[in-house]
Write a protein that holds these residues in place. Structure first.
Motif, PDB file in Angstrom:
ATOM      1  N   THR A  84       0.840  -1.192   0.000  1.00 47.91           N
ATOM      2  CA  THR A  84       0.000   0.000   0.000  1.00 47.91           C
ATOM      3  C   THR A  84       0.879   1.247   0.000  1.00 47.91           C
ATOM      4  O   THR A  84       2.061   1.199   0.346  1.00 47.91           O
ATOM      5  CB  THR A  84      -0.934   0.046   1.230  1.00 47.91           C
ATOM      6  OG1 THR A  84      -0.152  -0.044   2.420  1.00 47.91           O
ATOM      7  CG2 THR A  84      -1.947  -1.089   1.190  1.00 47.91           C
ATOM      8  N   ILE A  85       0.267   2.369  -0.374  1.00 50.29           N
ATOM      9  CA  ILE A  85       0.931   3.670  -0.399  1.00 50.29           C
ATOM     10  C   ILE A  85       0.242   4.551   0.632  1.00 50.29           C
ATOM     11  O   ILE A  85      -0.985   4.599   0.695  1.00 50.29           O
ATOM     12  CB  ILE A  85       0.827   4.331  -1.788  1.00 50.29           C
ATOM     13  CG1 ILE A  85       1.313   3.373  -2.880  1.00 50.29           C
ATOM     14  CG2 ILE A  85       1.603   5.640  -1.825  1.00 50.29           C
ATOM     15  CD1 ILE A  85       2.735   2.928  -2.727  1.00 50.29           C
ATOM     16  N   SER A  86       1.021   5.260   1.433  1.00 47.43           N
ATOM     17  CA  SER A  86       0.428   6.041   2.518  1.00 47.43           C
ATOM     18  C   SER A  86       1.152   7.375   2.689  1.00 47.43           C
ATOM     19  O   SER A  86       2.355   7.485   2.432  1.00 47.43           O
ATOM     20  CB  SER A  86       0.489   5.254   3.828  1.00 47.43           C
ATOM     21  OG  SER A  86      -0.019   6.036   4.908  1.00 47.43           O
ATOM     22  N   ALA A 137       4.973   6.968   1.820  1.00 49.08           N
ATOM     23  CA  ALA A 137       5.525   5.776   2.450  1.00 49.08           C
ATOM     24  C   ALA A 137       5.050   4.545   1.689  1.00 49.08           C
ATOM     25  O   ALA A 137       3.878   4.451   1.291  1.00 49.08           O
ATOM     26  CB  ALA A 137       5.084   5.682   3.902  1.00 49.08           C
ATOM     27  N   LEU A 138       5.968   3.607   1.462  1.00 44.60           N
ATOM     28  CA  LEU A 138       5.639   2.323   0.860  1.00 44.60           C
ATOM     29  C   LEU A 138       5.498   1.328   1.999  1.00 44.60           C
ATOM     30  O   LEU A 138       6.447   1.095   2.754  1.00 44.60           O
ATOM     31  CB  LEU A 138       6.754   1.888  -0.098  1.00 44.60           C
ATOM     32  CG  LEU A 138       7.259   2.946  -1.079  1.00 44.60           C
ATOM     33  CD1 LEU A 138       8.407   2.393  -1.923  1.00 44.60           C
ATOM     34  CD2 LEU A 138       6.128   3.463  -1.964  1.00 44.60           C
ATOM     35  N   LYS A 139       4.301   0.764   2.145  1.00 44.76           N
ATOM     36  CA  LYS A 139       4.052  -0.111   3.288  1.00 44.76           C
ATOM     37  C   LYS A 139       3.734  -1.524   2.826  1.00 44.76           C
ATOM     38  O   LYS A 139       3.009  -1.731   1.840  1.00 44.76           O
ATOM     39  CB  LYS A 139       2.906   0.430   4.138  1.00 44.76           C
ATOM     40  CG  LYS A 139       3.228   1.742   4.838  1.00 44.76           C
ATOM     41  CD  LYS A 139       2.116   2.169   5.789  1.00 44.76           C
ATOM     42  CE  LYS A 139       2.479   3.434   6.555  1.00 44.76           C
ATOM     43  NZ  LYS A 139       1.417   3.834   7.499  1.00 44.76           N
ATOM     44  N   ALA A 145       8.171  -0.006   4.434  1.00 45.15           N
ATOM     45  CA  ALA A 145       9.188  -0.759   3.690  1.00 45.15           C
ATOM     46  C   ALA A 145      10.050   0.137   2.810  1.00 45.15           C
ATOM     47  O   ALA A 145      11.106  -0.289   2.352  1.00 45.15           O
ATOM     48  CB  ALA A 145       8.523  -1.827   2.823  1.00 45.15           C
ATOM     49  N   GLY A 146       9.601   1.362   2.582  1.00 48.14           N
ATOM     50  CA  GLY A 146      10.359   2.248   1.713  1.00 48.14           C
ATOM     51  C   GLY A 146       9.663   3.581   1.547  1.00 48.14           C
ATOM     52  O   GLY A 146       8.704   3.896   2.258  1.00 48.14           O
ATOM     53  N   PHE A 147      10.141   4.380   0.587  1.00 45.02           N
ATOM     54  CA  PHE A 147       9.548   5.691   0.337  1.00 45.02           C
ATOM     55  C   PHE A 147       9.717   6.077  -1.127  1.00 45.02           C
ATOM     56  O   PHE A 147      10.575   5.555  -1.840  1.00 45.02           O
ATOM     57  CB  PHE A 147      10.178   6.759   1.239  1.00 45.02           C
ATOM     58  CG  PHE A 147      11.644   6.978   1.005  1.00 45.02           C
ATOM     59  CD1 PHE A 147      12.090   7.877   0.040  1.00 45.02           C
ATOM     60  CD2 PHE A 147      12.582   6.279   1.733  1.00 45.02           C
ATOM     61  CE1 PHE A 147      13.441   8.068  -0.187  1.00 45.02           C
ATOM     62  CE2 PHE A 147      13.945   6.457   1.518  1.00 45.02           C
ATOM     63  CZ  PHE A 147      14.368   7.356   0.551  1.00 45.02           C
TER      64      PHE A 147
END
Length: 229
Positions: A84-86, A137-139, A145-147
């Protein structure tokens, strides 16, 4: 009137503790201006430009940037369960990932820049993007988990925690972030720039539908001598 061919880059002064500039022309008058004041200089040129004048003025090659573009209708979308993207994230977690991400940037390849200063440069850049709300944010399963960093139509930065690399997540994360970026900003295309040495990123963006539009060779120069001394 003498034209000023030097564009100050104040965001780098804080990292390198010396005036920093981008040289806006390959003309002889522009290169001469780099002789007249102390500073660290960057110039981006077409790979077919003759590098001899640059070398004669003390510039040295550091990198080639590939500049691909993707139209929204050409974006290939991938979906991996759990990704997901947040816009909600812990700042410290993003900066921790940034610290382990940019070991091969052009400033790390510059033999005149200590690695700790190059590290600081990229960390400050990510911090600035957080302040401007230009980080996603990469979740994965709700864990960061990343950005993905962006500005206008440009994909600026992409980083993943070493704990989540090589798990088949990058395509899903990046395609979702690109889609969100274009949709929220009302964009019809995205652009990015990737070091020619970064084969993994080149392959990733090609898989997403990005196609090469141009390339630029990057040269740096460090001048610690100024006129009148």
């Amino acid at each position: 009137m003498t034209l000023d061919y030097l564009r100050p880059t104040p965001w780098d002064v804080r990292n390198f503790h010396i005036d920093t500039f981008e040289v806006m022309s390959l003309e002889e008058d522009a290169l001469k201006q780099t002789e007249e004041r102390e500073g660290h200089y960057t110039i981006k040129v077409d790979p077919f430009d003759n590098p001899k004048p640059l070398l004669e003025h003390g510039f040295y090659y550091v990198d080639t940037l590939i500049e691909p573009v993707c139209k929204k209708k050409k974006l290939n979308r991938f979906d991996q369960e759990g990704t997901t993207i947040s816009t909600k994230y812990d700042r410290a977690s993003i900066l921790t990932i940034a610290e382990e991400t940019f070991a091969h940037g052009r400033f790390h390849r510059d033999f005149n820049i200590p690695n700790e200063q190059a590290d600081k440069r990229y960390m400050n850049w990510v911090s600035d993007l957080i302040d401007k709300e230009q980080i996603y944010a990469l979740k994965f399963n709700e864990e960061i988990a990343g950005f993905y960093g962006f500005e206008k139509e440009n994909v600026l930065l992409l980083g993943m925690s070493k704990d989540y690399r090589h798990k088949g997540l990058a395509k899903s994360f990046t395609s979702k972030a690109c889609d969100k970026h274009m949709t929220e900003a009302g964009l019809s295309e995205l652009r990015t720039s990737i070091s020619a040495a970064n084969v993994a990123s080149l392959n990733l963006f090609h898989a997403l539908g990005f196609r090469l539009e141009s390339t630029k060779d990057i040269y740096h120069k460090l001048n610690r001598r100024s006129s009148g001394r």
